[in-house]
Write a protein that holds these residues in place. Sequence first.
Motif, PDB file in Angstrom:
ATOM      1  N   SER A  62     -15.111  -4.343 -11.316  1.00  0.00           N
ATOM      2  CA  SER A  62     -13.852  -5.086 -11.203  1.00  0.00           C
ATOM      3  C   SER A  62     -12.754  -4.447 -12.036  1.00  0.00           C
ATOM      4  O   SER A  62     -11.583  -4.441 -11.632  1.00  0.00           O
ATOM      5  N   ASP A  63     -13.109  -3.868 -13.196  1.00  0.00           N
ATOM      6  CA  ASP A  63     -12.103  -3.188 -14.017  1.00  0.00           C
ATOM      7  C   ASP A  63     -11.518  -1.991 -13.276  1.00  0.00           C
ATOM      8  O   ASP A  63     -10.300  -1.758 -13.300  1.00  0.00           O
ATOM      9  N   VAL A  64     -12.377  -1.225 -12.619  1.00  0.00           N
ATOM     10  CA  VAL A  64     -11.885  -0.072 -11.848  1.00  0.00           C
ATOM     11  C   VAL A  64     -10.994  -0.543 -10.704  1.00  0.00           C
ATOM     12  O   VAL A  64      -9.944   0.050 -10.430  1.00  0.00           O
ATOM     13  N   PHE A  65     -11.391  -1.618 -10.048  1.00  0.00           N
ATOM     14  CA  PHE A  65     -10.614  -2.141  -8.928  1.00  0.00           C
ATOM     15  C   PHE A  65      -9.245  -2.638  -9.403  1.00  0.00           C
ATOM     16  O   PHE A  65      -8.205  -2.328  -8.793  1.00  0.00           O
ATOM     17  N   LEU A  66      -9.222  -3.411 -10.481  1.00  0.00           N
ATOM     18  CA  LEU A  66      -7.959  -3.935 -11.002  1.00  0.00           C
ATOM     19  C   LEU A  66      -7.082  -2.814 -11.550  1.00  0.00           C
ATOM     20  O   LEU A  66      -5.847  -2.883 -11.456  1.00  0.00           O
ATOM     21  N   ARG A  67      -7.695  -1.793 -12.112  1.00  0.00           N
ATOM     22  CA  ARG A  67      -6.916  -0.657 -12.604  1.00  0.00           C
ATOM     23  C   ARG A  67      -6.231   0.066 -11.443  1.00  0.00           C
ATOM     24  O   ARG A  67      -5.121   0.584 -11.588  1.00  0.00           O
ATOM     25  N   ALA A  68      -6.899   0.097 -10.294  1.00  0.00           N
ATOM     26  CA  ALA A  68      -6.278   0.710  -9.118  1.00  0.00           C
ATOM     27  C   ALA A  68      -5.092  -0.107  -8.635  1.00  0.00           C
ATOM     28  O   ALA A  68      -4.095   0.447  -8.158  1.00  0.00           O
ATOM     29  N   LEU A  69      -5.176  -1.443  -8.765  1.00  0.00           N
ATOM     30  CA  LEU A  69      -4.044  -2.277  -8.369  1.00  0.00           C
ATOM     31  C   LEU A  69      -2.825  -2.020  -9.256  1.00  0.00           C
ATOM     32  O   LEU A  69      -1.689  -2.066  -8.789  1.00  0.00           O
ATOM     33  N   GLU A  70      -3.063  -1.757 -10.521  1.00  0.00           N
ATOM     34  CA  GLU A  70      -1.967  -1.540 -11.451  1.00  0.00           C
ATOM     35  C   GLU A  70      -1.455  -0.104 -11.458  1.00  0.00           C
ATOM     36  O   GLU A  70      -0.426   0.178 -12.055  1.00  0.00           O
ATOM     37  N   LYS A  71      -2.158   0.782 -10.809  1.00  0.00           N
ATOM     38  CA  LYS A  71      -1.808   2.199 -10.866  1.00  0.00           C
ATOM     39  C   LYS A  71      -0.418   2.448 -10.271  1.00  0.00           C
ATOM     40  O   LYS A  71      -0.086   1.958  -9.194  1.00  0.00           O
ATOM     41  N   ASP A  72       0.372   3.223 -10.989  1.00  0.00           N
ATOM     42  CA  ASP A  72       1.742   3.512 -10.574  1.00  0.00           C
ATOM     43  C   ASP A  72       1.827   4.966 -10.123  1.00  0.00           C
ATOM     44  O   ASP A  72       2.034   5.874 -10.915  1.00  0.00           O
ATOM     45  N   ASN A  73       1.609   5.196  -8.825  1.00  0.00           N
ATOM     46  CA  ASN A  73       1.734   6.546  -8.289  1.00  0.00           C
ATOM     47  C   ASN A  73       2.646   6.604  -7.064  1.00  0.00           C
ATOM     48  O   ASN A  73       2.674   7.597  -6.340  1.00  0.00           O
ATOM     49  N   GLY A  74       3.374   5.501  -6.812  1.00  0.00           N
ATOM     50  CA  GLY A  74       4.313   5.479  -5.709  1.00  0.00           C
ATOM     51  C   GLY A  74       3.708   5.173  -4.361  1.00  0.00           C
ATOM     52  O   GLY A  74       4.420   5.145  -3.361  1.00  0.00           O
ATOM     53  N   ALA A  75       2.414   4.916  -4.280  1.00  0.00           N
ATOM     54  CA  ALA A  75       1.768   4.710  -2.989  1.00  0.00           C
ATOM     55  C   ALA A  75       1.621   3.239  -2.642  1.00  0.00           C
ATOM     56  O   ALA A  75       1.427   2.905  -1.471  1.00  0.00           O
ATOM     57  N   GLY A  76       1.693   2.339  -3.614  1.00  0.00           N
ATOM     58  CA  GLY A  76       1.493   0.928  -3.350  1.00  0.00           C
ATOM     59  C   GLY A  76       0.090   0.495  -3.716  1.00  0.00           C
ATOM     60  O   GLY A  76      -0.853   1.297  -3.750  1.00  0.00           O
ATOM     61  N   ALA A  77      -0.062  -0.808  -3.969  1.00  0.00           N
ATOM     62  CA  ALA A  77      -1.328  -1.316  -4.466  1.00  0.00           C
ATOM     63  C   ALA A  77      -2.444  -1.187  -3.438  1.00  0.00           C
ATOM     64  O   ALA A  77      -3.542  -0.726  -3.748  1.00  0.00           O
ATOM     65  N   LEU A  78      -2.180  -1.596  -2.172  1.00  0.00           N
ATOM     66  CA  LEU A  78      -3.224  -1.506  -1.156  1.00  0.00           C
ATOM     67  C   LEU A  78      -3.597  -0.070  -0.869  1.00  0.00           C
ATOM     68  O   LEU A  78      -4.762   0.246  -0.618  1.00  0.00           O
ATOM     69  N   ALA A  79      -2.623   0.827  -0.910  1.00  0.00           N
ATOM     70  CA  ALA A  79      -2.922   2.243  -0.707  1.00  0.00           C
ATOM     71  C   ALA A  79      -3.788   2.776  -1.835  1.00  0.00           C
ATOM     72  O   ALA A  79      -4.690   3.596  -1.613  1.00  0.00           O
ATOM     73  N   ASN A  80      -3.552   2.311  -3.053  1.00  0.00           N
ATOM     74  CA  ASN A  80      -4.389   2.738  -4.178  1.00  0.00           C
ATOM     75  C   ASN A  80      -5.818   2.250  -4.021  1.00  0.00           C
ATOM     76  O   ASN A  80      -6.768   2.979  -4.313  1.00  0.00           O
ATOM     77  N   VAL A  81      -5.968   1.007  -3.527  1.00  0.00           N
ATOM     78  CA  VAL A  81      -7.311   0.483  -3.305  1.00  0.00           C
ATOM     79  C   VAL A  81      -8.013   1.268  -2.205  1.00  0.00           C
ATOM     80  O   VAL A  81      -9.199   1.604  -2.308  1.00  0.00           O
ATOM     81  N   SER A  82      -7.283   1.595  -1.133  1.00  0.00           N
ATOM     82  CA  SER A  82      -7.880   2.386  -0.052  1.00  0.00           C
ATOM     83  C   SER A  82      -8.285   3.766  -0.541  1.00  0.00           C
ATOM     84  O   SER A  82      -9.344   4.285  -0.168  1.00  0.00           O
ATOM     85  N   ALA A  83      -7.440   4.361  -1.394  1.00  0.00           N
ATOM     86  CA  ALA A  83      -7.785   5.670  -1.957  1.00  0.00           C
ATOM     87  C   ALA A  83      -9.017   5.571  -2.855  1.00  0.00           C
ATOM     88  O   ALA A  83      -9.861   6.475  -2.875  1.00  0.00           O
ATOM     89  N   LEU A  84      -9.135   4.467  -3.597  1.00  0.00           N
ATOM     90  CA  LEU A  84     -10.312   4.259  -4.434  1.00  0.00           C
ATOM     91  C   LEU A  84     -11.576   4.167  -3.589  1.00  0.00           C
ATOM     92  O   LEU A  84     -12.604   4.775  -3.921  1.00  0.00           O
ATOM     93  N   ILE A  85     -11.495   3.423  -2.498  1.00  0.00           N
ATOM     94  CA  ILE A  85     -12.664   3.287  -1.627  1.00  0.00           C
ATOM     95  C   ILE A  85     -13.025   4.625  -0.997  1.00  0.00           C
ATOM     96  O   ILE A  85     -14.205   4.993  -0.903  1.00  0.00           O
TER      97      ILE A  85
END
Length: 298
Positions: A213-236
């Motif tokens: 869950s920490d990794v997942f929430l960290r992806a939501l907060e990640k600021d790379n210009g792609a958006g939160a859902l895009a960060n989650v998709s990239a994580l998956i």
Amino acid sequence: MIIDRPVPDRLQHKLDQKTLDESVQKAKLALLNDIKRSVYLYRVDCGGCNGCEIEIFSTITPVFDAERLGIRNTPSPRHADILVYTGAVTRAMRMPAVRAYGGAPDPKLVVSYGACGCTGGVFHDNYCVWGGTDKLFPVDVYIPGCPPSPAQTIYGFAIALGLLGQKLHHADIVEQPGEQAPLRFAEVPYKARVTIEREARRLSGYCYGKDLSDVFLRALEKDNGAGALANVSALIASQTDPRRVEVYEQLRDVLLNMADDGRSEAEMLKRSLETVVPLGGSCEALAVLENAMGHEGC
């Protein structure tokens, strides 16, 4: 009679040089890495049969040689790091045992040695016995046995050394007036954060689920210009473990379905997640997300 000539070499007994095995040397370095010095122990006989004392003496003598691990005996509790209590605590030895504990400097460890030291042994219900050592003060390590063998003793002392290293580096943190602890993943709404963590722990266990869950929430907060859902998709997409992929996909579905109550709030949540960079980067977008989850905005 005085012999004025040297004894021939063949008649002299020469001791072989003692060298530590590589595994023993590594164990010693690991045990004493944080302490940086030898550890002194003081033995307190509270009313035993001397069986435990015989095994302790066997442990510190050259046969088992506990001193090779940096464990040494001291005649005074004022120099002791570890207090070893043997025998059932009798009424006559109660105060001497307490004085030895008070005389040892902090941080100190208490080792309850033998069956009598741990529980009172066969004398636990005697009229003149208080019980085990833990009836007087907190015990850090129990070494059971009647009596414990030298191998058990060395193992128990090794555990005590690890605990002593932790106590030496212990720090008490006192909260100052007006000080507040920082929240983890403060940009993620509270309801979403709690729900994701609980779901991850349900899927993968208490400890490992929290890491996921920490990794997942960290992806939501990640600021790379792609958006939160895009960060989650990239994580998956970056995962090679199929079980991790399954858990992250379920967490994503849980997040997107949290506000699905028949009023198109799920679409609002999806839209807000796609637009917030990072999540909570703008007050307006965060307010949309908070409203979709039943919370107030900024």
